[in-house]
Design a protein around this motif. Structure first.
Motif, short mmCIF file in Angstrom:
data_model
loop_
_atom_site.label_atom_id
_atom_site.label_comp_id
_atom_site.label_asym_id
_atom_site.label_seq_id
_atom_site.Cartn_x
_atom_site.Cartn_y
_atom_site.Cartn_z
N PHE A 60 -1.22 8.13 -10.14
CA PHE A 60 -2.37 7.58 -8.56
C PHE A 60 -2.26 5.94 -8.89
CE2 PHE A 60 -6.37 6.57 -7.19
CZ PHE A 60 -5.60 6.99 -5.73
N SER A 61 -3.24 5.73 -9.71
CA SER A 61 -3.37 4.20 -10.42
C SER A 61 -1.71 2.91 -9.75
CB SER A 61 -4.17 4.55 -11.64
OG SER A 61 -5.23 4.97 -11.71
N ILE A 66 1.14 -0.99 -6.63
CA ILE A 66 2.49 -1.59 -6.12
C ILE A 66 2.33 -1.28 -5.03
CG2 ILE A 66 4.78 -0.18 -5.79
CD1 ILE A 66 3.65 -1.52 -8.89
N SER A 67 2.03 -0.30 -4.49
CA SER A 67 2.13 -0.29 -2.28
C SER A 67 0.60 -1.74 -2.29
CB SER A 67 0.90 0.65 -2.27
OG SER A 67 0.98 1.68 -2.84
N ILE A 68 -0.38 -2.35 -2.93
CA ILE A 68 -1.20 -3.80 -2.58
C ILE A 68 -0.02 -4.80 -2.55
CG2 ILE A 68 -3.30 -4.84 -3.19
CD1 ILE A 68 -4.92 -2.27 -4.05
N THR A 69 0.64 -4.57 -4.13
CA THR A 69 1.82 -5.88 -4.21
C THR A 69 2.68 -5.76 -3.45
OG1 THR A 69 0.44 -5.15 -6.66
CG2 THR A 69 2.70 -6.76 -6.49
N GLU A 70 3.15 -4.47 -2.81
CA GLU A 70 4.13 -4.47 -2.28
C GLU A 70 3.82 -5.19 -0.96
OE1 GLU A 70 7.68 -1.66 -1.16
OE2 GLU A 70 5.71 -0.65 -1.15
N LYS A 71 3.00 -5.37 -0.55
CA LYS A 71 2.43 -5.69 0.92
C LYS A 71 2.25 -7.41 0.92
CE LYS A 71 0.32 -2.01 3.48
NZ LYS A 71 0.36 -2.16 4.64
N THR A 72 2.28 -8.05 -0.25
CA THR A 72 2.79 -9.63 -0.21
C THR A 72 4.21 -10.02 -0.69
OG1 THR A 72 3.21 -9.20 -2.88
CG2 THR A 72 0.59 -9.29 -2.05
N GLY A 73 4.79 -9.03 -0.23
CA GLY A 73 6.36 -9.05 -0.15
C GLY A 73 6.83 -10.10 -1.51
N LEU A 74 6.00 -9.39 -2.69
CA LEU A 74 6.81 -9.87 -3.96
C LEU A 74 8.32 -9.18 -3.87
CD1 LEU A 74 6.07 -11.88 -6.34
CD2 LEU A 74 4.96 -9.54 -7.16
N GLU A 270 -7.87 3.05 3.80
CA GLU A 270 -7.67 3.98 4.43
C GLU A 270 -5.68 4.08 4.34
OE1 GLU A 270 -8.75 5.48 7.76
OE2 GLU A 270 -10.69 5.94 6.39
N GLU A 271 -5.10 2.71 4.74
CA GLU A 271 -4.03 2.44 4.86
C GLU A 271 -3.05 2.52 3.69
OE1 GLU A 271 -0.79 -0.63 6.40
OE2 GLU A 271 -2.89 -1.14 7.01
N ILE A 272 -3.81 2.25 2.68
CA ILE A 272 -3.29 1.86 1.37
C ILE A 272 -3.10 3.21 0.36
CG2 ILE A 272 -3.60 0.56 -1.41
CD1 ILE A 272 -2.66 -1.32 1.05
N LEU A 273 -4.12 3.70 0.45
CA LEU A 273 -4.26 5.22 0.22
C LEU A 273 -3.33 5.98 1.14
CD1 LEU A 273 -8.11 6.12 -0.23
CD2 LEU A 273 -6.56 5.50 -2.70
N SER A 274 -2.26 5.84 1.94
CA SER A 274 -2.10 6.95 2.69
C SER A 274 -0.39 6.16 2.24
CB SER A 274 -1.44 6.62 4.33
OG SER A 274 -0.85 4.90 4.44
N LYS A 275 0.22 5.66 1.57
CA LYS A 275 1.29 5.20 0.86
C LYS A 275 1.00 5.74 -0.75
CE LYS A 275 2.67 1.45 4.04
NZ LYS A 275 3.32 1.47 4.59
N VAL A 276 0.42 6.11 -0.91
CA VAL A 276 0.34 7.02 -2.80
C VAL A 276 1.32 7.94 -2.01
CG1 VAL A 276 -0.88 8.59 -3.64
CG2 VAL A 276 -2.17 6.71 -2.89
N GLU A 390 13.26 9.30 -1.77
CA GLU A 390 12.74 10.51 -0.28
C GLU A 390 11.52 9.84 1.00
OE1 GLU A 390 11.51 15.14 0.76
OE2 GLU A 390 11.98 14.65 -1.59
N ALA A 391 10.73 9.38 0.35
CA ALA A 391 9.91 8.49 1.30
C ALA A 391 10.54 8.29 1.97
CB ALA A 391 8.94 8.50 0.32
N ASP A 392 11.65 7.37 1.46
CA ASP A 392 12.22 5.94 2.15
C ASP A 392 13.95 6.10 2.51
OD1 ASP A 392 12.69 2.82 2.21
OD2 ASP A 392 14.51 2.92 1.42
N ASN A 393 14.19 7.95 2.65
CA ASN A 393 15.15 8.63 3.83
C ASN A 393 16.18 8.77 2.67
OD1 ASN A 393 13.64 9.36 5.88
ND2 ASN A 393 13.77 7.06 7.07
N GLN A 394 16.59 8.37 1.41
CA GLN A 394 16.93 8.48 0.72
C GLN A 394 17.17 9.03 -0.27
OE1 GLN A 394 19.45 6.26 -0.04
NE2 GLN A 394 18.57 4.73 1.71
N LYS A 395 17.29 10.29 -0.29
CA LYS A 395 16.67 12.12 -0.84
C LYS A 395 17.80 12.17 -1.57
CE LYS A 395 15.36 16.57 -0.76
NZ LYS A 395 15.19 17.85 0.77
#
Length: 432
Positions: A60-61, A66-74, A270-276, A390-395
């Motif tokens: 979870f952590s 990763i979800s927050i870091t991904e927001k930066t486009g890194l 809430e948006e960040i937690l929804s990405k978990v 799966e979340a990226d439609n690559q099951k």
């Protein structure tokens, strides 16, 4: 009666997980609930004895970080730069992803490594219009092989390291890393044999790739520096956790909560937690629960004790049987609860007159870590990658994965057998 019930529930749950007729999280959780309803164990027992909340909290952590870091486009920036460095060559990309994953898994841990690297690889394959499956498969295999090399690389190694006082970080490098290196070389050859033909026919649009300015995807803002800073501190904490005497789960939770606090004014929590990947987390919870049912009725412990009985206490046979049983069973029963059940059993081997247990511990470590490559539920990293894909439609299909995973595991066990026999067992027999 309880043994039969637990066995039936386990088999039925695994049938639905393997066939994917229903969502794997629902299948595993339903199995856990049935075990509760049939009275196999109580709510207190399943929540406090069998579900590994350390693993759940760690996952979870890292997902939050990763979800927050991904927001930066890194990750997009890294993906484009990496693809440009290999000039979009699908084969070099495959080998490069394997090397990076194996190294990261050895010196961080395989779950953290795939959480960081899979988003990057998904972006690269989309950009170059490449099939994601060969790359995701290679990342999974590399993560488990690389993770087998060190004490912190894979959860089973951490558990064994904690159970055996004289095992250190250096011990694992000396004893398990040689096999991991050989298996990694075999993995590269394996992937080239099966995927080179398919990938070689795909021509990447290098002109379009070269024209992309990777830096435009990177948002240079306080959010970038905060997220990268906290992520690097967390990874450094993982490397130094034995010196700091702080558990890795505590370090990961601290990093996640700290970054949430630092970015609370810039991002919607809430948006960040929804990405978990909640499906992945609940699947783990259910998986621990249904394996816990087998532990509760004594199936796993009895199976382990039968090893000694079947080998009549013969040291060589016992060591090799531990390797193969661990390797084969860890492919279908997540290797974390399996190793948890095996540790006290091996500790009891001393009562059978086995004083020198080190080769048996190395057999368990190699079998559990390398055996995790057999199926999608064999190791934590596998489940995490499958969830992100799966979340990226690559099951990733359970059966399709097994077609590649089982041969890799069988090769791994043969290599490990030769290694253990010549390095430990022949010298031991010579002393006798």
């Amino acid at each position: 009666m309880d043994v039969i019930l637990a066995g039936i529930i386990f088999v039925v749950s695994y049938f639905f997980i393997m066939t994917e007729k229903i969502n794997r999280a629902i299948a595993s959780l339903a199995g856990g609930v049935l075990l509760l309803l049939t009275g196999i164990y109580s709510t207190h027992e399943v929540f406090f004895q069998y579900i590994d909340w350390n693993t759940i909290a760690l996952l979870f952590s890292m997902m939050v970080l990763i979800s927050i870091t991904e927001k930066t486009g890194l990750f997009t920036f890294i993906a484009i730069r990496f693809a440009q460095k290999v000039r979009g060559n699908p084969i070099y990309l495959l080998i490069g992803s394997a090397i990076l994953t194996a190294i990261g898994s050895a010196f961080l841990d395989n779950v953290t490594t795939v959480l960081i690297f899979v988003p990057v690889m998904l972006k690269i394959t989309k950009l170059l219009k490449l099939p994601a499956f060969p790359y995701l498969l290679t990342i999974i295999f590399s993560s488990n092989i690389g993770g087998a090399a060190t004490l912190i690389g894979d959860p089973p190694n951490i558990m064994i390291g904690q159970a055996v006082e004289h095992f250190t970080f250096l011990s694992f490098i000396q004893h398990t890393a040689p096999v991991a290196i050989v298996m990694f070389a075999i993995l590269i050859a394996f992937c080239l044999i099966f995927f080179k033909g398919k990938l070689s026919n795909i021509k990447s649009n290098m002109v379009e790739l070269s024209a992309i300015d990777a830096s435009k995807n990177l948002t240079r803002s306080p959010l970038l520096y905060k997220s990268v800073g906290v992520l690097m501190m967390t990874l450094l904490g993982f490397l130094l956790h034995s010196i700091l005497h702080i558990e890795m789960t505590t370090i990961a939770l601290t990093g996640a909560i700290l970054l949430l606090l630092l970015t609370e004014g810039e991002l919607d929590t809430e948006e960040i937690l929804s990405k978990v990947e909640w499906v992945t987390l609940f699947f783990f919870i259910g998986l621990f629960a249904i394996v816990g049912g087998l532990q509760q009725v004594g199936v796993i412990d009895e199976m382990a004790r039968m090893i000694v009985v079947s080998t009549e206490g013969d040291y060589v046979k016992t060591t090799l049987l531990i390797l193969w049983v661990s390797g084969l069973f860890s492919g279908f029963i997540d290797n974390i609860p399996f190793v948890a059940a095996m540790i006290p059993v091996i500790q009891e081997f001393e009562t059978y007159g086995m004083v020198y247990l080190d080769p048996i511990w190395w057999a368990l470590a190699l079998g559990a870590c390398l055996g995790g490559n057999a199926t999608l539920v064999g190791a934590s990293a596998n489940v995490v990658v499958a969830g992100m894909a799966e979340a990226d439609n690559q099951k990733i299909s359970f059966i399709r994965f097994m077609k590649y995973g089982i041969p890799i595991v069988l090769i791994s066990l043969v290599v490990s057998t030769v290694y253990i026999y010549f390095r430990y067992l022949i010298p031991y027999m010579g002393q006798g």
